[in-house]
Design a protein around this motif. Structure first.
Motif, PDB file in Angstrom:
ATOM      1  N   ILE A  37     -34.839  48.821  41.892  1.00 29.21           N
ATOM      2  CA  ILE A  37     -35.031  50.140  42.510  1.00 29.21           C
ATOM      3  C   ILE A  37     -33.786  50.550  43.279  1.00 29.21           C
ATOM      4  O   ILE A  37     -33.352  51.702  43.207  1.00 29.21           O
ATOM      5  CB  ILE A  37     -36.275  50.122  43.418  1.00 29.21           C
ATOM      6  CG1 ILE A  37     -37.537  49.969  42.562  1.00 29.21           C
ATOM      7  CG2 ILE A  37     -36.353  51.390  44.272  1.00 29.21           C
ATOM      8  CD1 ILE A  37     -38.794  49.726  43.355  1.00 29.21           C
ATOM      9  N   THR A  38     -33.187  49.606  44.007  1.00 29.57           N
ATOM     10  CA  THR A  38     -31.964  49.905  44.758  1.00 29.57           C
ATOM     11  C   THR A  38     -30.832  50.313  43.826  1.00 29.57           C
ATOM     12  O   THR A  38     -30.106  51.276  44.101  1.00 29.57           O
ATOM     13  CB  THR A  38     -31.557  48.681  45.591  1.00 29.57           C
ATOM     14  OG1 THR A  38     -32.641  48.320  46.446  1.00 29.57           O
ATOM     15  CG2 THR A  38     -30.327  48.981  46.425  1.00 29.57           C
ATOM     16  N   ALA A  39     -30.681  49.609  42.715  1.00 33.83           N
ATOM     17  CA  ALA A  39     -29.630  49.947  41.759  1.00 33.83           C
ATOM     18  C   ALA A  39     -29.881  51.321  41.136  1.00 33.83           C
ATOM     19  O   ALA A  39     -28.940  52.086  40.914  1.00 33.83           O
ATOM     20  CB  ALA A  39     -29.555  48.886  40.666  1.00 33.83           C
ATOM     21  N   PHE A  40     -31.143  51.649  40.885  1.00 34.45           N
ATOM     22  CA  PHE A  40     -31.483  52.954  40.329  1.00 34.45           C
ATOM     23  C   PHE A  40     -31.105  54.068  41.307  1.00 34.45           C
ATOM     24  O   PHE A  40     -30.487  55.064  40.921  1.00 34.45           O
ATOM     25  CB  PHE A  40     -32.976  53.000  40.010  1.00 34.45           C
ATOM     26  CG  PHE A  40     -33.446  54.325  39.489  1.00 34.45           C
ATOM     27  CD1 PHE A  40     -33.159  54.717  38.197  1.00 34.45           C
ATOM     28  CD2 PHE A  40     -34.178  55.176  40.294  1.00 34.45           C
ATOM     29  CE1 PHE A  40     -33.598  55.932  37.713  1.00 34.45           C
ATOM     30  CE2 PHE A  40     -34.617  56.392  39.825  1.00 34.45           C
ATOM     31  CZ  PHE A  40     -34.329  56.773  38.528  1.00 34.45           C
ATOM     32  N   LYS A  41     -31.450  53.900  42.578  1.00 35.37           N
ATOM     33  CA  LYS A  41     -31.122  54.912  43.587  1.00 35.37           C
ATOM     34  C   LYS A  41     -29.601  55.051  43.743  1.00 35.37           C
ATOM     35  O   LYS A  41     -29.089  56.154  43.900  1.00 35.37           O
ATOM     36  CB  LYS A  41     -31.755  54.552  44.922  1.00 35.37           C
ATOM     37  CG  LYS A  41     -33.249  54.748  44.943  1.00 35.37           C
ATOM     38  CD  LYS A  41     -33.814  54.405  46.302  1.00 35.37           C
ATOM     39  CE  LYS A  41     -35.302  54.610  46.357  1.00 35.37           C
ATOM     40  NZ  LYS A  41     -35.849  54.290  47.677  1.00 35.37           N
ATOM     41  N   LYS A  42     -28.897  53.935  43.711  1.00 34.38           N
ATOM     42  CA  LYS A  42     -27.438  53.967  43.827  1.00 34.38           C
ATOM     43  C   LYS A  42     -26.832  54.715  42.646  1.00 34.38           C
ATOM     44  O   LYS A  42     -25.898  55.494  42.806  1.00 34.38           O
ATOM     45  CB  LYS A  42     -26.891  52.548  43.888  1.00 34.38           C
ATOM     46  CG  LYS A  42     -25.404  52.464  44.075  1.00 34.38           C
ATOM     47  CD  LYS A  42     -24.947  51.023  44.141  1.00 34.38           C
ATOM     48  CE  LYS A  42     -23.442  50.941  44.226  1.00 34.38           C
ATOM     49  NZ  LYS A  42     -22.974  49.553  44.201  1.00 34.38           N
ATOM     50  N   GLY A  43     -27.362  54.502  41.458  1.00 30.71           N
ATOM     51  CA  GLY A  43     -26.890  55.206  40.271  1.00 30.71           C
ATOM     52  C   GLY A  43     -27.097  56.703  40.373  1.00 30.71           C
ATOM     53  O   GLY A  43     -26.253  57.493  39.945  1.00 30.71           O
ATOM     54  N   LEU A  44     -28.223  57.115  40.946  1.00 27.77           N
ATOM     55  CA  LEU A  44     -28.475  58.542  41.123  1.00 27.77           C
ATOM     56  C   LEU A  44     -27.487  59.164  42.102  1.00 27.77           C
ATOM     57  O   LEU A  44     -26.999  60.272  41.890  1.00 27.77           O
ATOM     58  CB  LEU A  44     -29.906  58.772  41.613  1.00 27.77           C
ATOM     59  CG  LEU A  44     -31.018  58.549  40.595  1.00 27.77           C
ATOM     60  CD1 LEU A  44     -32.377  58.752  41.258  1.00 27.77           C
ATOM     61  CD2 LEU A  44     -30.874  59.469  39.411  1.00 27.77           C
ATOM     62  N   LYS A  45     -27.176  58.444  43.184  1.00 25.73           N
ATOM     63  CA  LYS A  45     -26.228  58.963  44.166  1.00 25.73           C
ATOM     64  C   LYS A  45     -24.831  59.075  43.575  1.00 25.73           C
ATOM     65  O   LYS A  45     -24.128  60.051  43.821  1.00 25.73           O
ATOM     66  CB  LYS A  45     -26.201  58.064  45.396  1.00 25.73           C
ATOM     67  CG  LYS A  45     -27.424  58.199  46.266  1.00 25.73           C
ATOM     68  CD  LYS A  45     -27.322  57.305  47.475  1.00 25.73           C
ATOM     69  CE  LYS A  45     -28.583  57.399  48.313  1.00 25.73           C
ATOM     70  NZ  LYS A  45     -28.528  56.512  49.481  1.00 25.73           N
ATOM     71  N   GLU A  46     -24.409  58.089  42.785  1.00 24.76           N
ATOM     72  CA  GLU A  46     -23.088  58.125  42.163  1.00 24.76           C
ATOM     73  C   GLU A  46     -22.979  59.263  41.166  1.00 24.76           C
ATOM     74  O   GLU A  46     -21.935  59.884  41.033  1.00 24.76           O
ATOM     75  CB  GLU A  46     -22.796  56.793  41.482  1.00 24.76           C
ATOM     76  CG  GLU A  46     -22.525  55.666  42.445  1.00 24.76           C
ATOM     77  CD  GLU A  46     -22.309  54.341  41.746  1.00 24.76           C
ATOM     78  OE1 GLU A  46     -22.381  54.308  40.500  1.00 24.76           O
ATOM     79  OE2 GLU A  46     -22.082  53.352  42.450  1.00 24.76           O
ATOM     80  N   LYS A  48     -24.443  62.170  41.340  1.00 19.05           N
ATOM     81  CA  LYS A  48     -24.271  63.429  42.054  1.00 19.05           C
ATOM     82  C   LYS A  48     -22.876  63.549  42.657  1.00 19.05           C
ATOM     83  O   LYS A  48     -22.350  64.635  42.798  1.00 19.05           O
ATOM     84  CB  LYS A  48     -25.340  63.560  43.138  1.00 19.05           C
ATOM     85  CG  LYS A  48     -26.707  63.822  42.556  1.00 19.05           C
ATOM     86  CD  LYS A  48     -27.701  64.165  43.608  1.00 19.05           C
ATOM     87  CE  LYS A  48     -29.038  64.459  42.947  1.00 19.05           C
ATOM     88  NZ  LYS A  48     -30.018  64.964  43.871  1.00 19.05           N
ATOM     89  N   LYS A  49     -22.259  62.412  43.014  1.00 15.20           N
ATOM     90  CA  LYS A  49     -20.908  62.437  43.587  1.00 15.20           C
ATOM     91  C   LYS A  49     -19.856  62.822  42.553  1.00 15.20           C
ATOM     92  O   LYS A  49     -18.790  63.292  42.896  1.00 15.20           O
ATOM     93  CB  LYS A  49     -20.551  61.072  44.173  1.00 15.20           C
ATOM     94  CG  LYS A  49     -21.236  60.768  45.467  1.00 15.20           C
ATOM     95  CD  LYS A  49     -20.794  59.423  45.983  1.00 15.20           C
ATOM     96  CE  LYS A  49     -21.501  59.056  47.255  1.00 15.20           C
ATOM     97  NZ  LYS A  49     -21.114  57.726  47.740  1.00 15.20           N
ATOM     98  N   ASP A  50     -20.155  62.634  41.271  1.00 13.47           N
ATOM     99  CA  ASP A  50     -19.197  62.924  40.210  1.00 13.47           C
ATOM    100  C   ASP A  50     -18.955  64.420  40.032  1.00 13.47           C
ATOM    101  O   ASP A  50     -18.123  64.818  39.250  1.00 13.47           O
ATOM    102  CB  ASP A  50     -19.669  62.330  38.880  1.00 13.47           C
ATOM    103  CG  ASP A  50     -19.588  60.806  38.890  1.00 13.47           C
ATOM    104  OD1 ASP A  50     -18.856  60.263  39.734  1.00 13.47           O
ATOM    105  OD2 ASP A  50     -20.251  60.186  38.046  1.00 13.47           O
ATOM    106  N   GLY A  51     -19.689  65.253  40.740  1.00 12.03           N
ATOM    107  CA  GLY A  51     -19.476  66.686  40.653  1.00 12.03           C
ATOM    108  C   GLY A  51     -20.388  67.394  39.677  1.00 12.03           C
ATOM    109  O   GLY A  51     -20.249  68.590  39.448  1.00 12.03           O
TER     110      GLY A  51
END
Length: 71
Positions: A37-46, A48-51
């Motif tokens: 779950i933590t890795a999934f949330k981190k992937g979602l944040k990354e 969105k950071k990509d623009g």
């Protein structure tokens, strides 16, 4: 009165899992699930950071041809 309810079966299943599966397997399973779950949330944040402003579906709708009947 002779039948067992679902709660009885769940308790029996939990006892069997602890006895035959070992006490350490359940916490390990929960830890792995938490890390997933933590890795999934981190992937979602990354992502969105990509623009990227949103999903690719929104961009595909803008370039889709208009329906003639719609006007």
């Amino acid at each position: 009165m002779g039948g067992l309810s679902i709660w009885h079966w769940l308790i029996v299943l939990a006892v069997v899992l602890v006895l035959f599966g070992g006490g350490g397997k359940i916490p390990k399973l929960m830890r792995d699930m938490g890390q997933g779950i933590t890795a999934f949330k981190k992937g979602l944040k990354e992502e969105k950071k990509d623009g990227e402003s949103g999903p690719a579906i929104e961009n595909a709708d803008a370039s889709a041809p208009k329906d003639k009947a719609a006007g």
